[in-house]
Enzyme design. Structure first.
Site, PDB file in Angstrom:
ATOM      1  N   GLU A   1       0.756  -1.329   0.203  1.00 46.12           N
ATOM      2  CA  GLU A   1      -0.147   0.014   0.072  1.00 46.12           C
ATOM      3  C   GLU A   1       0.703   1.356   0.029  1.00 46.12           C
ATOM      4  OE1 GLU A   1      -4.184  -1.192   2.276  1.00 46.12           O
ATOM      5  OE2 GLU A   1      -2.149  -0.903   3.476  1.00 46.12           O
TER       6      GLU A   1
HETATM    7  C1  TNX Z   1      -4.192  -4.152   4.781  1.00 41.83           C
HETATM    8  S1  TNX Z   1      -2.651  -6.260   4.182  1.00 41.83           S
HETATM    9  C2  TNX Z   1      -3.122  -3.863   5.369  1.00 41.83           C
HETATM   10  C3  TNX Z   1      -2.897  -3.368   6.703  1.00 41.83           C
HETATM   11  C4  TNX Z   1      -3.939  -3.313   7.285  1.00 41.83           C
HETATM   12  C5  TNX Z   1      -4.983  -4.504   6.913  1.00 41.83           C
HETATM   13  C6  TNX Z   1      -6.327  -4.340   7.791  1.00 41.83           C
HETATM   14  C7  TNX Z   1      -1.603  -5.016   4.266  1.00 41.83           C
HETATM   15  C8  TNX Z   1      -0.502  -5.803   3.659  1.00 41.83           C
HETATM   16  N1  TNX Z   1      -1.987  -4.226   4.852  1.00 41.83           N
HETATM   17  O1  TNX Z   1      -2.228  -2.437   6.754  1.00 41.83           O
HETATM   18  O2  TNX Z   1      -3.715  -3.499   8.843  1.00 41.83           O
HETATM   19  O3  TNX Z   1      -5.251  -4.170   5.715  1.00 41.83           O
HETATM   20  O4  TNX Z   1      -7.053  -5.710   7.556  1.00 41.83           O
END
Ligand code: TNX
Length: 532
Positions: free
Chosen positions: A344
């Site tokens: 992300e």
């Molecule tokens: C996505 S999964 C994220 C996290 C959040 C999570 C909550 C991922 C690699 N990144 O930053 O905590 O969703 O479900």
């Protein structure tokens, strides 16, 4: 609140010399016999079970635990088993590193097992004379003892001795994992979790043959691991007011971290530390203004938004910072992996992302570690030993499939199946729901090797169940989200596809409940499971 598991209470018992073997409780012919278990009543499902109803074994005051002479590791596994079984049985169960005894025994032996068991498997034989667990490694022996615990009545986990005859069902189990990697992940950044909570989770994980624990140590809301060359990361970035809603402060000192690593290692679980970058870095950037391109520290963040932070990609100081962190973390991490996040990074351009990862990946190697990262890292030039962790909800990912085709190994954590922080149903008090609601049958109902096109059995290192902590503060919260879904993911990682069967699984899961109640595990009583 939950009592710490009995294996954490170290009993200093001089077991090396044959003690005077006297019944700790007067042997009573009238003692009740706890209900017999069946050889196949185990999670994860063993590869082969051959029951032999005529050959059950009884643990009595005379039973000894015998381990391969000369193997301190085997003796240690024996000692852990004794520590687990002594409180409820009231029997002395001395642990003897000797070649033979005339006594009924639970023998833990290195070598001499079925060829197929490999480095993590075991063979377990139960006859009237005793239980014999054979493995090629201490990890395999430990796995065998976890199976043995489940073959005994749940009451064996009770804190006080019971006047019961403890019976192990007769026969043979040959068992070894489908995948070498069976992981869980805990997020310490959104709300900090203490050493006691982490080690309590380790105890629970080890019962289901999980062998890796990934710790998500840094994120926008908090920095949770001591780094000496950047001391304010913890005192400020992990200090008072950090965490979601400002109520999750705390951090692991290096001594704490080493204690967690050692505790996990003693249960054959390897710790994987994660430093998330180049996004999910607000805690560091709000602490050190020089980590921002404009030299201005953003305010600390206690909300649960994602994708807004980015390290400054074209500033050399960024790489000095990253190298300092990797160097210090690698030095206290005996396991092979160092996870560099990479998810992300929406505030980083694609070009900058590749520039950043192509500089950071060699730093991981420079300090002797193998890089792992969320599936986005497949957009960088990965060394072939790097591991990508799939967290998507779909069934295609071209970049991931291309990495698999180039020989990179993949860990499967599809968010709509394996994320333990998703709500079970619309009424679940804790958790998120962006990836969907995940009931137990959903967590169990998929195959890691057919989930993503182009990522088949041979590309897969294993599975991992992440637990993000936006809504979780206490150990009870962790337990409620992890149980009973964690055992489902553990079974997908260990057991054969041929044994995959929802009816069998939910029945075996229901049989775990008495054990969890005794262990004070705050599990979700899913209506899909016939709890006993
Ligand atoms: C996505 S999964 C994220 C996290 C959040 C999570 C909550 C991922 C690699 N990144 O930053 O905590 O969703 O479900």
């Amino acid at each position: 609140m939950r009592r710490r598991h009995t294996t954490t209470r170290l009993l200093a018992i001089a077991a090396l010399a044959l003690p005077v073997i006297l019944p700790a409780t007067p042997a009573a012919a009238t003692t009740p016999t706890a209900p017999a278990r069946h050889l196949s009543d185990v999670i994860p499902a063993p590869v082969e079970t051959h029951p032999d109803a005529h050959n059950t074994f009884r643990i009595t005051p005379l039973t000894v635990i015998r381990t391969t002479p000369g193997s301190a590791a085997a003796w240690h596994v024996g000692h852990q088993l004794a520590t687990t079984l002594r409180p409820a049985t009231g029997h002395p169960l001395p642990v003897l590193p000797v070649r033979s005894t005339p006594l009924p025994e639970i023998a833990l032996l290195i070598g001499g097992a079925d060829d197929r068991i490999g480095q993590q498997g075991y063979q377990l034989d139960v006859t009237r004379r005793g239980v014999t667990i054979r493995a090629n490694t201490p990890a395999g022996l430990f796995a065998g003892t976890q199976t043995l615990r489940q073959l005994l009545p749940a009451e064996i986990e009770a804190p006080e001795r019971q006047r019961t005859t403890w019976t192990v069902p007769g026969g043979r189990i040959i068992d070894y994992p489908r995948f070498a990697y069976r992981g869980a992940m805990l997020d310490l950044a959104r709300h900090f979790h203490t050493v006691d909570d982490i080690t309590a989770y380790v105890d629970l994980l080890s019962q289901y043959k999980i062998n890796y624990l990934h710790l998500h140590l840094t994120d926008d809301q908090g920095w949770r691991i001591q780094i000496d060359s950047w001391p304010r990361l913890t005192t400020v970035g992990g200090g008072p007011g950090t965490g979601v809603d400002g109520v999750g402060p705390g951090y692991l000192t290096k001594a704490d971290y080493k204690a967690v690593v050692a505790y996990a290692a003693a249960r054959h679980i390897t710790i994987i530390p994660e430093i998330d970058m180049p996004g999910h870095t607000n805690a560091a950037q709000s602490t050190y203004p020089e980590l921002n391109c404009d030299g201005v520290a953003p305010p600390p963040r206690t909300d649960i938004a994602v994708g807004y932070s980015s390290l400054c990609i074209n500033d050399e100081l960024t790489y000095r910072f990253v190298e300092d962190v990797i160097r210090e973390l690698a030095a206290i991490t005996p396991g092979p992996f160092l996870h560099i996040g990479g998810d992300e990074a929406h505030a980083t351009t694609d070009e900058d992302y590749r520039t950043f990862m192509n500089r950071v990946l060699p730093l991981v190697a420079k300090y002797g570690k193998r890089a792992s990262g969320w599936n986005e890292i497949t957009q960088a030039d990965l060394p072939t030993d790097a591991v990508a962790q799939f967290w998507g909800t779909g069934t295609t990912n071209a970049s991931l499939a291309a990495a698999a085709a180039r020989g990179n190994k993949i860990i499967m954590s599809p968010a709509n199946k394996a994320y333990l922080d998703m709500k079970y149903d619309a009424n679940t008090r804790l958790g998120l729901r962006w990836a969907g609601l995940i009931e137990v049958s959903d967590a169990y109902g998929w195959d890691p090797a057919t989930r993503v096109t182009g990522v088949g059995e041979n590309a897969i290192l294993g599975v991992e169940a992440p637990l993000w902590s936006e809504t979780l503060r206490t150990l009870d919260d962790i337990e409620y989200m992890a149980f009973p879904r964690l055992p489902a993911i553990a079974e997908l990682g260990w057991s054969t596809t041929a044994s995959h069967d929802w009816e069998s699984f939910r029945t075996r899961l229901g049989e775990q409940a008495p054990r969890w109640r005794l262990q004070q595990v705050d599990f979700y009583p899913s209506p899909q499971v016939p709890w006993i």
